[in-house]
Write a protein that holds these residues in place. Sequence first.
Motif, short mmCIF file in Angstrom:
data_model
loop_
_atom_site.label_atom_id
_atom_site.label_comp_id
_atom_site.label_asym_id
_atom_site.label_seq_id
_atom_site.Cartn_x
_atom_site.Cartn_y
_atom_site.Cartn_z
N UNK A 207 0.66 -0.97 0.08
CA UNK A 207 0.10 -0.05 -0.06
C UNK A 207 0.74 1.27 0.12
N UNK A 208 0.49 2.21 -0.62
CA UNK A 208 1.35 3.50 -0.93
C UNK A 208 0.45 4.72 -0.63
N UNK A 209 1.22 5.83 -0.74
CA UNK A 209 0.30 7.07 -0.62
C UNK A 209 0.48 7.64 0.68
N UNK A 210 -0.28 8.78 1.09
CA UNK A 210 -0.37 9.26 2.38
C UNK A 210 -1.29 8.50 3.34
N UNK A 211 -1.43 9.11 4.47
CA UNK A 211 -2.40 8.56 5.38
C UNK A 211 -3.71 9.23 4.92
N UNK A 212 -4.37 8.22 4.12
CA UNK A 212 -6.00 8.88 3.47
C UNK A 212 -6.80 9.37 4.74
N UNK A 213 -7.64 10.29 4.16
CA UNK A 213 -8.71 10.73 4.99
C UNK A 213 -9.67 9.75 5.13
N UNK A 214 -9.73 8.71 4.32
CA UNK A 214 -10.79 7.62 4.46
C UNK A 214 -10.90 6.94 5.71
N UNK A 215 -9.74 7.13 6.81
CA UNK A 215 -9.91 6.67 8.06
C UNK A 215 -10.35 7.58 9.02
N UNK A 216 -10.55 8.89 8.51
CA UNK A 216 -11.08 9.84 9.34
C UNK A 216 -12.29 9.49 10.12
N UNK A 217 -13.08 8.82 9.52
CA UNK A 217 -14.37 8.82 10.39
C UNK A 217 -14.42 7.35 11.12
N UNK A 218 -13.03 6.71 11.30
CA UNK A 218 -13.26 5.47 11.82
C UNK A 218 -12.82 5.65 13.25
N UNK A 219 -13.97 6.27 14.05
CA UNK A 219 -13.42 6.91 15.37
C UNK A 219 -13.71 5.53 16.70
N UNK A 220 -14.14 4.39 16.06
CA UNK A 220 -14.39 3.22 17.17
C UNK A 220 -13.08 2.38 17.13
N UNK A 221 -12.08 2.67 16.23
CA UNK A 221 -10.99 2.03 16.04
C UNK A 221 -9.91 1.72 17.31
N UNK A 222 -9.52 0.47 17.77
CA UNK A 222 -8.92 0.38 18.99
C UNK A 222 -7.64 -0.51 18.77
N UNK A 223 -7.34 -0.63 17.40
CA UNK A 223 -6.36 -1.39 16.98
C UNK A 223 -6.05 -1.23 15.29
N UNK A 224 -4.91 -0.77 15.05
CA UNK A 224 -4.64 -0.59 13.57
C UNK A 224 -3.01 -1.11 13.39
N UNK A 225 -2.83 -1.67 11.95
CA UNK A 225 -1.61 -2.34 11.97
C UNK A 225 -1.53 -2.06 10.52
N UNK A 226 -0.57 -1.19 10.23
CA UNK A 226 -0.13 -0.79 8.73
C UNK A 226 1.25 -1.11 8.53
N UNK A 227 2.10 -1.81 9.15
CA UNK A 227 3.46 -1.77 9.20
C UNK A 227 3.92 -2.78 7.92
N UNK A 228 5.20 -2.26 7.46
CA UNK A 228 5.75 -2.83 6.37
C UNK A 228 4.77 -2.65 5.00
N UNK A 229 4.69 -1.36 4.62
CA UNK A 229 3.97 -1.10 3.42
C UNK A 229 4.70 0.21 2.85
N UNK A 230 4.11 0.86 1.95
CA UNK A 230 4.97 1.87 1.29
C UNK A 230 4.21 3.42 1.71
N UNK A 231 3.95 3.56 2.72
CA UNK A 231 3.09 4.67 3.32
C UNK A 231 4.13 5.92 3.39
N UNK A 232 3.69 6.95 2.93
CA UNK A 232 4.61 8.02 3.03
C UNK A 232 3.91 9.49 3.99
#
Length: 606
Positions: free
Chosen positions: A139-164
């Motif tokens: 996965x690439x690109x910036x931290x997308x605003x798509x995650x903005x509304x996910x206010x119930x998140x307690x766990x997020x794992x995005x390691x080992x991608x190409x995010x910038x």
Amino acid sequence: MAPNEKTQRWLNNTDCCFWDGVSCDLKTGNVVDLDLFGSSLNGSLLSNRGLFKLQHLQSLNLSSNNLAGFLPDSIGNLKHLTVLQLYGCGFFGNIPSSIGNLSYLTHLDLQGNGFTGELPESMGKLNRLTKLLLSTSKLSGNFHHALLNLTELTWIDLHSNNLEGRVPDWLWMSELVYVDISKNALTGFDGPKDAIQTSPLEMLDISSNTFQDPFPLLPNSTRFFSAFDNQFSGEIPTTICGLVSLDTLLLSNNGFIGSIPRCFKSFNTMLSLLHLRNNNLSGKFPEESISVGLISLDVSGNQISGELPRSLMNCTRLEFLNVEDNMFNDTFPSWLSLLPDLQFLVIRSNEFHGPIYSLSFPRLRIFDISKNIFTGVMPLDYFANWSAMSSVAYVTDNKQESVGFSFSNYHKSVVLAIKGSEMELLGSGFRMYKTIDVSGNRLEGDIPQSIGLLKGLIVLNMSNNAFTGHIPPSLSNLTNLQSLDLSENRLSGNIPPELGKLSFLALMNFSNNMLEGPIPRGTQIQSQNSSSFAENPGLCGAPLQETCGGGGEEVYEIVKEENDQVLSWIAVGIAYVPGVFCGLTIGHILTLYKPYWFMRIFHSFA
């Protein structure tokens, strides 16, 4: 019919049955739970048309199969899904936008695939999502605003991608407890410096990115913080001292300067892992910086001076200690033998000096005191009580659990010297390797015969010292030995023929000594480069050019005499095993067999 064939047939006709992994609603007969983890499924999901007709499916697990290809848009038809697990299936391409149709989804696991591109904007519709696992993809690109509304998140794992880019401050407005964004190309945090402080965060891993200052202000709830392999600079902020729940702090491979903060002792038994490897820290190691709960301490690759802090004696749980490549000026830390769990002791490349006393290290697996100024003679029984190295069995490291994150020896790192080359040892290598390196000092006298008791030894480096006498034939007991370096000493006599039987001994170096006689025959020895035997004027035979003459009987007598010594040292090793009867019986046998050596051993312990 093979299990995978049965599964493929079932997926295509959608009949509900009670096979393993299939749960149905007993009233309606609808499939609600489908768990086909590791079922040898292959091909594309497009060929499994029946799967997407399961309108009442609530949980789907197809992880660890071979379902390569695109994840079809029809995945969005399963609108009642709450759990979707597709870990390690080999999918590639973009994550379909239809994923946003799964509005009931609380758990989404797409780890270990080959997804590319940015996160779809439709993912912002998953406002019930609590766990999002998208690591180890492309996965690439910036931290997308798509995650903005996910206010119930307690766990997020995005390691080992190409995010910038930068991490947005709105991420911390959710209920996040666990965040792993390591191994990307992220550069910093948006928003005010204290944006994270108001979150309930317990675990944050930002390692292996390009984060720069300012250093984040973490919440008091933080238990695990990893920021190694970044570009932080300046002094380590003392705000870390206020994190009363902190268990793990990993800041290696940055550009920190100044001294180690004088605060970690206040954690009492909380801080168990402190790694500050490869920074530019200087000054003395303050006693106040040692938490008594430490399990692993690594401050290697800095410019720390003075003595090793004696408060380490209170760390009874300490397993790993690495202070290599600093400026410590101290005597040998014999008091470390009081630590019952110590397994890794690395103090190489410092200014430690004086004699190294005979000690008991029952669990030690890596012992590296090379490139210091140690002097004197190693006692003949030096290795008699090193139980872990006497065993050929591997030992599994203890793991420290932190908010569901398993810390193993992945974060530990040691550089081993093998035949003039340096090799970094990390990960599973710590369970495999048992090594001793005393090279680059000023040790003299005989190499202790008791070295032959360490049958689990993989690497032995005693080069560049002033050892004299003969090479102990007891080395032939080390049947797991892979690397042996005795070069740059003053050893004399012959190379014991028994060493030719060590089938794993791939690397060896006897150069620059005063050895003589024929080089033993054996596949491993004969395959060595001639440089491994160079600068020994009396040596002859392949792989050297010098041919050997007579003198075979004289060599035999030397070998026979040294073999008698081996028998005596076997008796010393056994004598350490509890049991008076066993000791007296073996002593009686040795008295009959070799009275002179038995009396000599007896008087040495009297």
